[in-house]
Structures are given as C-alpha cells and as structure tokens.
Design a protein around this motif. Sequence first.
Motif, PDB file in Angstrom:
ATOM      1  N   ALA A 162       0.862  -1.182   0.000  1.00 29.43           N
ATOM      2  CA  ALA A 162       0.000   0.000   0.000  1.00 29.43           C
ATOM      3  C   ALA A 162       0.898   1.231   0.000  1.00 29.43           C
ATOM      4  O   ALA A 162       2.025   1.195   0.507  1.00 29.43           O
ATOM      5  N   ARG A 163       0.414   2.312  -0.567  1.00 34.76           N
ATOM      6  CA  ARG A 163       1.179   3.553  -0.575  1.00 34.76           C
ATOM      7  C   ARG A 163       1.503   3.977   0.848  1.00 34.76           C
ATOM      8  O   ARG A 163       0.642   3.992   1.722  1.00 34.76           O
ATOM      9  N   ALA A 164       2.760   4.336   1.066  1.00 33.23           N
ATOM     10  CA  ALA A 164       3.187   4.794   2.382  1.00 33.23           C
ATOM     11  C   ALA A 164       2.735   6.223   2.605  1.00 33.23           C
ATOM     12  O   ALA A 164       2.686   7.025   1.670  1.00 33.23           O
ATOM     13  N   GLY A 165       2.393   6.536   3.847  1.00 37.60           N
ATOM     14  CA  GLY A 165       1.960   7.878   4.188  1.00 37.60           C
ATOM     15  C   GLY A 165       2.832   8.478   5.269  1.00 37.60           C
ATOM     16  O   GLY A 165       3.866   7.924   5.653  1.00 37.60           O
ATOM     17  N   ILE A 166       2.418   9.625   5.773  1.00 37.49           N
ATOM     18  CA  ILE A 166       3.108  10.284   6.873  1.00 37.49           C
ATOM     19  C   ILE A 166       2.100  10.514   7.993  1.00 37.49           C
ATOM     20  O   ILE A 166       0.900  10.623   7.756  1.00 37.49           O
ATOM     21  N   GLY A 167       2.590  10.567   9.233  1.00 37.81           N
ATOM     22  CA  GLY A 167       1.693  10.731  10.369  1.00 37.81           C
ATOM     23  C   GLY A 167       1.076   9.412  10.771  1.00 37.81           C
ATOM     24  O   GLY A 167       1.232   8.390  10.109  1.00 37.81           O
ATOM     25  N   ARG A 168       0.341   9.441  11.882  1.00 38.39           N
ATOM     26  CA  ARG A 168      -0.237   8.231  12.432  1.00 38.39           C
ATOM     27  C   ARG A 168      -1.701   8.460  12.763  1.00 38.39           C
ATOM     28  O   ARG A 168      -2.144   9.579  12.993  1.00 38.39           O
ATOM     29  N   ALA A 169      -2.438   7.352  12.774  1.00 38.98           N
ATOM     30  CA  ALA A 169      -3.860   7.371  13.151  1.00 38.98           C
ATOM     31  C   ALA A 169      -4.607   8.423  12.339  1.00 38.98           C
ATOM     32  O   ALA A 169      -4.520   8.439  11.118  1.00 38.98           O
ATOM     33  N   THR A 205       7.318   8.613  -1.650  1.00 41.01           N
ATOM     34  CA  THR A 205       6.585   7.975  -2.749  1.00 41.01           C
ATOM     35  C   THR A 205       6.708   6.458  -2.744  1.00 41.01           C
ATOM     36  O   THR A 205       6.351   5.803  -3.720  1.00 41.01           O
ATOM     37  N   ASP A 206       7.216   5.888  -1.658  1.00 35.63           N
ATOM     38  CA  ASP A 206       7.400   4.443  -1.582  1.00 35.63           C
ATOM     39  C   ASP A 206       6.103   3.742  -1.205  1.00 35.63           C
ATOM     40  O   ASP A 206       5.081   4.384  -0.951  1.00 35.63           O
ATOM     41  N   GLU A 207       6.136   2.409  -1.169  1.00 37.59           N
ATOM     42  CA  GLU A 207       5.000   1.613  -0.738  1.00 37.59           C
ATOM     43  C   GLU A 207       5.469   0.593   0.283  1.00 37.59           C
ATOM     44  O   GLU A 207       6.644   0.209   0.308  1.00 37.59           O
ATOM     45  N   VAL A 208       4.550   0.162   1.161  1.00 38.70           N
ATOM     46  CA  VAL A 208       4.941  -0.689   2.276  1.00 38.70           C
ATOM     47  C   VAL A 208       3.980  -1.863   2.432  1.00 38.70           C
ATOM     48  O   VAL A 208       2.832  -1.822   1.978  1.00 38.70           O
ATOM     49  N   ALA A 241      -1.601  10.644   6.316  1.00 46.87           N
ATOM     50  CA  ALA A 241      -1.941  11.212   5.014  1.00 46.87           C
ATOM     51  C   ALA A 241      -0.909  10.798   3.984  1.00 46.87           C
ATOM     52  O   ALA A 241       0.245  10.488   4.301  1.00 46.87           O
ATOM     53  N   ILE A 242      -1.314  10.770   2.717  1.00 48.98           N
ATOM     54  CA  ILE A 242      -0.414  10.484   1.604  1.00 48.98           C
ATOM     55  C   ILE A 242       0.143  11.799   1.077  1.00 48.98           C
ATOM     56  O   ILE A 242      -0.613  12.750   0.854  1.00 48.98           O
ATOM     57  N   SER A 243       1.457  11.877   0.907  1.00 45.44           N
ATOM     58  CA  SER A 243       2.088  13.091   0.399  1.00 45.44           C
ATOM     59  C   SER A 243       3.165  12.736  -0.610  1.00 45.44           C
ATOM     60  O   SER A 243       4.234  12.239  -0.241  1.00 45.44           O
TER      61      SER A 243
END
Length: 226
Positions: free
Chosen positions: A57-64, A75-78, A68-70
């Motif tokens: 899945a696309r990696a995001g920033i922040g938690r809970a 731009t990686d995926e995890v 958000a996706i930025s």
Amino acid sequence: MFDLPIVTPISDNSSLFESISNNIVDKGYSISPYALPKDLTTLLLEHITKLTKENYARAGIGRAKEHAISDFIRTDEVSWITGNSEASCAWIKWTTSLQNYLNRRLFLGLFSFESHYSHYTAGDFYKKHKDAFKGGENRVLSVVVYLNQNWSAADGGELVIYENQLSAAPIVDNRVAVVRPSLGTIVVFLSEEFPHEVLPAKRDRYSIAGWFHLNNSITNKAEPLS
C-alpha cells in the motif's frame, strides 16, 4: 486456529548485537554492512521477491487520524509484517533477540516492535524526516535492513543520516553517514536523534524498516495505530 510455519534456526548474533550496542552508546547509531545472518537474509530475500503489488500500500506520513499520503515527502510503498510466513517469523524472532540484548546491556526498556517491507521503484524517495519527536513517547529505536543484491553507487537510493543540531553556517554538510542499501546491511539509530532521508532510487529497492517502542500503557496513553 492455524499452524504457524516452522522457523528456520537463525545464527548466533552475540558479536553483532554487542557491536550494535557499543555503537549506540558511542554514537547513537550503528551501521553494519552485510551483517544480517545469511540464513535470515536468504529467507527474507526469497519472501520479498514473492510479494505482489496487491501486498503493498502507498506509504503515508503521520499516524492514526493524522495519517496522510504526500507525494512531496515520500513515494514508496509498504507491506506490514505479521507472523504469517516462515520469513516473517524468523525476522520477528531475530528482532526479539536484539530487543532482549539491548534491554539487558543498555536498560532501554524496549517493549514492542513493529516493522514493514518497503519497496521503492525507480525515482521513489523519502525526504528528510525524523521517526519520532522528543517527548512523543513513541518510537525509541529505528532498525533498517536492506535486501538488494548487487547494488552499485549508480543505483542511488542511499540512506542519508544527519546530525540533529542545526549549524549557524548558511551552507553546511551535516551528514553523519551515507549508507548504500546493499544486501544484509543493518542500520540502527535512536529515533528521536537523527533526521534522515532516502535519496531517489534508480531501480527497484527493497528494505525492512522497523521501530522499537516503550510501554506507553504506564502513562495511560494508548499506542497509536499505523
């Protein structure tokens, strides 16, 4: 109920763990090229090559709620790691051994661990950031392991670790380390202390990123979900 896969025995790690421990004390970070046990490296490499796009899945920033996706930042995926394969079980067993060793030697109070596989395609990056912030009572120690065969300088994708302090000079190179993501290389660092980034990769780049946490339950604060 289901049967867990049989975990292949992993090599003795005492000398490696001692080196990591000493480096954490001396510098706050540790870089161990080609140091992950070969049997574990083989298991993880075989497993990660079998993962399909549907596993990521696309990696995001922040938690809970702040997650958000930025595309500007990363731009990686995890793919989050659970104990549902032989390789994942072996990885969890190895990190548990590292956790126990560091708690005995450094009295860090490491309580839990989470990790995911990371996949960077050509051009992917992760701009400078920290894994945790002081007083946040979250990630304490970051662990990165690389799973890339025959990686050359021309392939890019290096991990750059920076000093925590800002310099008064207008132009300054405050890098403390630049790590090529070669197969079996291990990087461990204090999550609150070191800003870092992943430079753009020129080809598919694979790694595991993980974090040791303290037990936040003693403060009556629930651990946020990723």
